[in-house]
Structures are given as C-alpha cells and as structure tokens.
Design a protein around this motif. Structure first.
Motif, PDB file in Angstrom:
ATOM      1  N   TYR A  17      34.030  16.643  25.493  1.00 48.62           N
ATOM      2  CA  TYR A  17      34.089  18.047  24.963  1.00 48.62           C
ATOM      3  C   TYR A  17      33.057  18.837  25.730  1.00 48.62           C
ATOM      4  O   TYR A  17      33.042  20.094  25.840  1.00 48.62           O
ATOM      5  N   ASP A  58      41.047  19.396  24.516  1.00 52.03           N
ATOM      6  CA  ASP A  58      41.747  20.607  24.496  1.00 52.03           C
ATOM      7  C   ASP A  58      42.772  21.201  24.179  1.00 52.03           C
ATOM      8  O   ASP A  58      41.849  22.031  22.817  1.00 52.03           O
ATOM      9  N   LEU A  59      43.483  20.362  23.716  1.00 51.40           N
ATOM     10  CA  LEU A  59      44.260  20.496  22.717  1.00 51.40           C
ATOM     11  C   LEU A  59      44.114  20.099  21.285  1.00 51.40           C
ATOM     12  O   LEU A  59      44.717  21.608  20.590  1.00 51.40           O
ATOM     13  N   THR A  83      51.414  19.682  27.825  1.00 53.97           N
ATOM     14  CA  THR A  83      51.276  18.705  28.677  1.00 53.97           C
ATOM     15  C   THR A  83      51.846  17.750  28.025  1.00 53.97           C
ATOM     16  O   THR A  83      53.033  17.959  27.227  1.00 53.97           O
ATOM     17  N   ARG A 122      41.438  13.378  33.585  1.00 53.87           N
ATOM     18  CA  ARG A 122      42.093  14.594  33.072  1.00 53.87           C
ATOM     19  C   ARG A 122      42.976  14.183  32.144  1.00 53.87           C
ATOM     20  O   ARG A 122      43.188  15.337  31.246  1.00 53.87           O
ATOM     21  N   ARG A 123      44.042  13.763  31.901  1.00 55.93           N
ATOM     22  CA  ARG A 123      44.529  13.885  30.320  1.00 55.93           C
ATOM     23  C   ARG A 123      43.770  13.636  29.726  1.00 55.93           C
ATOM     24  O   ARG A 123      44.391  14.321  28.596  1.00 55.93           O
ATOM     25  N   HIS A 137      40.468  15.036  28.793  1.00 57.48           N
ATOM     26  CA  HIS A 137      40.602  16.268  28.697  1.00 57.48           C
ATOM     27  C   HIS A 137      41.201  17.114  28.562  1.00 57.48           C
ATOM     28  O   HIS A 137      40.889  18.096  27.343  1.00 57.48           O
ATOM     29  N   GLU A 138      42.201  17.049  28.316  1.00 56.49           N
ATOM     30  CA  GLU A 138      43.432  18.556  28.417  1.00 56.49           C
ATOM     31  C   GLU A 138      43.607  17.690  27.010  1.00 56.49           C
ATOM     32  O   GLU A 138      43.542  18.790  25.943  1.00 56.49           O
ATOM     33  N   THR A 170      50.612  12.851  25.326  1.00 58.71           N
ATOM     34  CA  THR A 170      49.729  13.039  24.660  1.00 58.71           C
ATOM     35  C   THR A 170      50.185  12.720  22.863  1.00 58.71           C
ATOM     36  O   THR A 170      48.879  12.000  22.347  1.00 58.71           O
TER      37      THR A 170
END
Lengths: 420, 193
Positions: free
Chosen positions: B154, A19-20, B126, A12-13, A15-16, B131
């Motif tokens: 992706y 996307d970001l 996030t 999940r992290r 893929h987030e 990140t």
C-alpha cells in the motif's frame, strides 16, 4: 484458467481493496483536530507517571538485588541439590516462539513451538495446565494442542477447518475439553475428549457463546451468550456437559443496559459463578450469581471496570484486572468471595496472563509496556522500540511487594499448574 | 528541528492560540491523513488505529527538539504507527482481548464507536463479492502480516525499508508477504465458489 490464478488480476483486486480499506479508516476516524487535543491532553498526566514509574523501578531493583543475594546464600548453604521452592507445580509461558516450562526447582525446559500459528507473525500461545497437572493445553491463533509436561505426546484437537472463538477449558477430571468454535458467523460451545474425539455441541439458543467454565463436579458448563449478533440480548447460561439441557441463570437487571456476558469462573464449591458484563458497551462490571440462578449480585463498585474474574483454588478470593478507561492502565485487584476487602495488589498489568498459584497464596502476572506505556501512553515511558520492557511477577495476598519471577517478555499467556 | 509550518495545514485544524499548538497542528495536519490510513490497514478497529497514530504523534512531539532530519520524519512516524498497530493486534489475543474485540461476528463491537468500525462500511465502487471475500481473508491475517502488506503493497516501501521499519530480517518480510498473499488469494477463491 481462473482469473484468480492471474497475478495481474489478483494484484489489481488486492490494491483496490487496500485503497478502499484505507479510505474507510480515514473516513471512520476522528478528525485531526480531535486527535491533536488527545495528544495535547496527555502531558497533564505525565507527572503522576514519573513518580510511580521511578518508585517502581527503584523498588524493583532493590528487590531483585535482595532476591539475588538470598538465592546465592541458599545455594551456598543448601548444597547443590535443587529443592522445590513451593508445593506448587510448574509455570508455563510462551516467549521467543517457544513454550517454556519452569519447574518448581527453577529449571526451565524449552518445549519448542508445540502449536503451529498462522505462519510468520501469527500468534502463539495461550496456555492452560490440566487440573491433574500432567498435560498442557497450548492454543495458537489456528489450533489447540495438548502435550505432556515435557512437550511429548502432542495431540492436535482442532482440524484445518476449525476456527477457535476463544480459550478452551479443561474439565475438572482432565479428561475432556470445552471449546468455543466459530459456527455460522457466531460461535458455539463443544465438548470433546482430551484426545479430540467424541465432539459434541452443548450450547444452543444463542447466536454466539463466549469461552466456558466447568462446574467443579464436571457435570455442567457455564458460558455467556447473546441471542442476537449485536450482542445486546445477553445472558449467562449453564448447560449440561453432555448437551442434554441448557438454562439461563442470569439476565441483565431491569433498566441496566448490560451486554456481552462472559468470563465465567465457577467457585470451587460449585455454588456460585462470577462473571463480567459490559455496560453501555464500554464499561465492565463484575457479578456473581448462584448456580441455580438466584442471588444475582454485583461484585464491587459498578464503576470499577473490573473484568475476567478468577476464583482462587481455595474459593476464598476472586482476582481480577481493572481497566482505567481514562488512563488505559490495567491494575490487579483481589476481593474476598463475600465481596469484602477489595485490595489493589499490583499496577501496570500487561496484556497476557494472570494465574493463581495452586495453593491460592500468590498470583502470577505480566507487567510491562502494554500495561504501563502502550495503554497508558504517558510521556514518561521510554520508546518501546528502543527499550523493550516486560517481566513476569508474582504477588501475594499479604500486601508484600511483587517479586520478579521471569525477566522476559511474553508472546502469550501464563499458566501455573499443580503437581501431579 | 522545526516542524513544517504551512498556513494551510494550520488552518485545517482550526485556529489555535499557542505557537506550540500551531506547530503540533501543522504536524497533525501534514501526517495524520497518511498515518490513519496506514494504521487502519493493520488494526481491526478504527479506535485502535487512532491509538496507534496518537502514540506516534506523541513520540514525535516529545522528540521534536532532537529530530533533525525532516525528510526522515514521515517514515519514522510510519514505523512507530505500524509497530504500535502490531502490538495492539497481538494484544487482542491475550488477556485484554475483551477491550478490543475483533471485528468478527462472534464478538460484535457494541461500543459507542462501534458504528465507526471500518469493516462495517459498504464497499462502493468495487465488486461487493470480491470485497467481502477479501475482507474476511484480510481480517484473518495476523497483524505482523498485515503490517508488511500495508507498508510494501500500500505505502510502497521497498522490502528492505519494510524490514527495517518492522524490525525483522528481509527474509521474514518476504515470507510474511508470501503467506499473506496466499491467504488472500485463497480467501478470494473461497468467496467466489
């Protein structure tokens, strides 16, 4: 158990994050309309590319045929014993996941990988012969290794926690190495023995230090460095090789917005240093300065976009690539050490490696797609996916056409060494 | 072939006078948003991602009379973009590295478009620490590993499709994915300490 060991959590992290990052790219990039205008503008340059490429291809084929005929004649008349073609030593190159060494007789030796890269798809390698011609420095994206000419006796200079910040440099006596390492989000220059022992930091006062160059007597090291992370306050420094002192030898002249001083090359007599800078963050300029900091002078035209100067071993010339910011094409130039006689030697220099022959008579370089098409992007280039094209050539200073040395694509750099 | 001609797509790129430019405009409008995201996942710098996309669109435009299968256009473009992005990534380790300095603190991008560098953007929505850790770890991945991550994780291409697009065996794709995931996981763990 940590959340990090949970595959679902990690996925999940990840893929987030993907996307970001993708969205950031879309937001940061130019508009579709602007890109379309770039695409439309390209065909206008195609005509020049056709004639140049056709001319080059034709002359290259003729040259290859002539060389093949000459070699065949030599083999017939000179018997079977291979003889050195020149007084120069071996050429090393990286291709197909291996380091190859071509000795002066033309025999190629496969040394294997020598240095590990960061897994499948990692980069390997940049290469540098020791000045005594006995050992080869092999630098991948993860480690620096020194091996004998035949690939034996490999010594890994770096540890698992080291991150290289550029190409290391041999000391003139081949006993030490100056290495730029990432430190505290910047980089610093360290000197160590050629077996990796006795590591000592020699740079100071800078946030990041670009790859270094040794003085011919082995007592000093020149490097470009910046005081601030944004690179805007940049200078050329000379440090004592034992780390005992450091001094600034070049600053940007008043009113000139120069940054990112780098790529120093010390003249063989030790008197001057050639280096490059960026102007307004985009365009490269070449400069020379006396080792004591006096006599700062621009080398060549300010708009020439020359960079990465390399002094010939005899000190008579400086070779450098010139980048065309409009076309993306990279060409190879040479200029006399006194700044006279600027001459274009070759066009379409590709991404890896320019090396002087030890006798200072020729320059080795890669020519191919990265110079001709990937950068230039003319409409005349074949699809690189369908028709890979790259080769290694050598060119003399006498204006004669380049000669094909290797018909192969390189993974990394080139190095031309002397005989031990 | 004939390119998709959607009036909406043409409108997005503004009014163009020539029919040829209208066709190109439709092509750009339809594919550019996807391609720039894909390239951005492989390239360090936004400018490099733009170059990769431009190369793909130029090739598509050059071959517009020979490409017949509209359904295969998108993956064909994706393939070119990713391969171009890999070439650019490899080039960053060589002679021309100083043209495209990597987005590391050691060689900050001081060019005029430096502020558009994707890695400099904040990470809204996030966990910042996560990140940041993933940014560092992802930035250390070689371009070929990023390419398989971008295409498979992706864009959703299968392993087999990814292998065909990158031009390597299926096992190589699996290996690159495994290595990339391990490095990203290690980076995340390192960042959380």
């Amino acid at each position: 158990m940590s959340l990090l060991h949970n595959d679902d959590y990690f996925d999940r992290r990840l893929h987030e994050f993907l996307d970001l990052r993708a969205e950031e790219s879309a937001l940061a990039s130019i508009s579709g309309e602007a890109l379309m205008q770039r695409v439309i503008a390209r065909p206008q340059r195609a005509g020049l590319g056709v004639s140049r490429r056709s001319l080059f291809a034709g002359s290259t084929i003729l040259l290859i045929l002539l060389i093949a005929a000459l070699i065949a004649a030599l083999l017939v008349t000179a018997g079977h014993a291979p003889k050195p073609l020149t007084t120069n030593g071996p050429i090393a190159y990286a291709s197909g996941g291996s380091i190859h060494v071509v000795d002066p007789s033309g025999t190629t030796h496969d040394l294997g990988a020598v240095a590990a890269s960061s897994g499948d798809g990692g980069y390997c390698c940049n290469l540098s012969w020791s000045p005594d011609g006995r050992r080869l420095l092999v630098v991948s994206d993860t480690e620096a290794v020194i091996a004998n000419r035949d690939g034996t006796g490999a010594v890994i200079l770096t540890t698992a926690s080291d991150h290289l910040a550029g190409m290391p440099a041999w000391s003139p006596d081949s006993t030490r190495i100056a290495v730029p390492f990432v430190r505290d989000h910047g980089s610093q220059i360290f000197v160590m023995n050629a077996d990796g022992t006795n590591r000592q930091q020699v740079s100071s006062q800078v946030f990041y230090a670009n790859p270094p160059s040794w003085s011919p007597d082995g007592t000093q090291i020149a490097f470009g460095g910046a005081d601030l992370p944004d690179g805007t306050v940049a200078h050329l420094y000379v440090a004592a090789a034992d780390g005992s002192s450091i001094r600034r030898v070049a600053d940007a002249p008043p009113g000139q917005y120069l940054s990112d001083f780098g790529a120093p090359s010390w003249s063989p007599d030790g008197k001057r240093i050639a280096f490059d800078t960026k102007r307004y963050g985009q365009y490269f300029e070449l400069w020379t300065v006396n080792a004591d900091g006096s006599g700062l002078a621009r080398l060549g035209d300010a708009d020439a976009n020359g960079l990465l100067p390399r002094w010939s071993p005899d000190g008579a010339h400086i070779a450098f690539p010139v980048w065309g910011p409009d076309t993306g094409q990279v060409d190879l130039y040479v200029i006399a050490a006194d700044g006279s006689g600027l001459t274009k030697l070759a066009e379409q220099v590709a991404s890896d490696g320019i090396a002087w022959s030890p006798d200072s008579k020729r320059i080795l370089f890669e020519q191919g797609y990265d110079g001709q098409c990937s950068l230039q992007r003319t409409y005349t280039c074949p699809d690189p996916q369908d028709n890979p094209y790259s080769q290694v050539l050598s060119v003399g200073l006498d204006g004669s056409p380049p000669q094909t040395v290797l018909s192969t694509s390189l993974d990394g750099g080139l190095a031309w060494g002397g005989q031990p | 072939m004939s390119w998709p001609r959607t009036s909406d797509a043409a409108a997005e790129i503004g009014t163009v006078a020539e029919p040829v430019e209208r066709e190109l405009g439709a092509l750009v409008a339809q594919h550019y948003p996807r391609l720039i995201r894909l390239a951005g996942l492989v390239c360090d710098r936004t400018a490099d991602a733009e170059d990769a996309v431009q190369a793909a669109l130029e090739q598509a435009w050059r071959r517009r009379t020979t490409l017949r299968d509209i359904d295969r256009l998108a993956p064909w473009l994706d393939r070119i973009v990713v391969r171009e992005a890999i070439r650019i990534g490899k080039r960053q380790h060589g002679l021309l590295a100083r043209f495209w300095p990597a987005p590391r603190a050691i060689r900050p991008d001081t060019s005029d478009d430096g502020e558009r560098n994707a890695v400099d953007h904040p990470a809204p929505g996030t966990d910042p620490a996560t990140t940041a850790a993933l940014r560092i770890a992802y930035g250390r991945l070689p371009a070929p590993q990023r390419a398989v991550v971008a295409l498979h994780l992706y864009s959703g291409y299968s392993i087999e499709e990814t292998a065909a697009m990158v031009g390597v065996p299926v096992e190589t794709v699996r290996s690159r994915l495994r290595l990339a995931r391990q490095k990203l996981r290690d980076g995340l763990a390192e960042g959380s300490r």
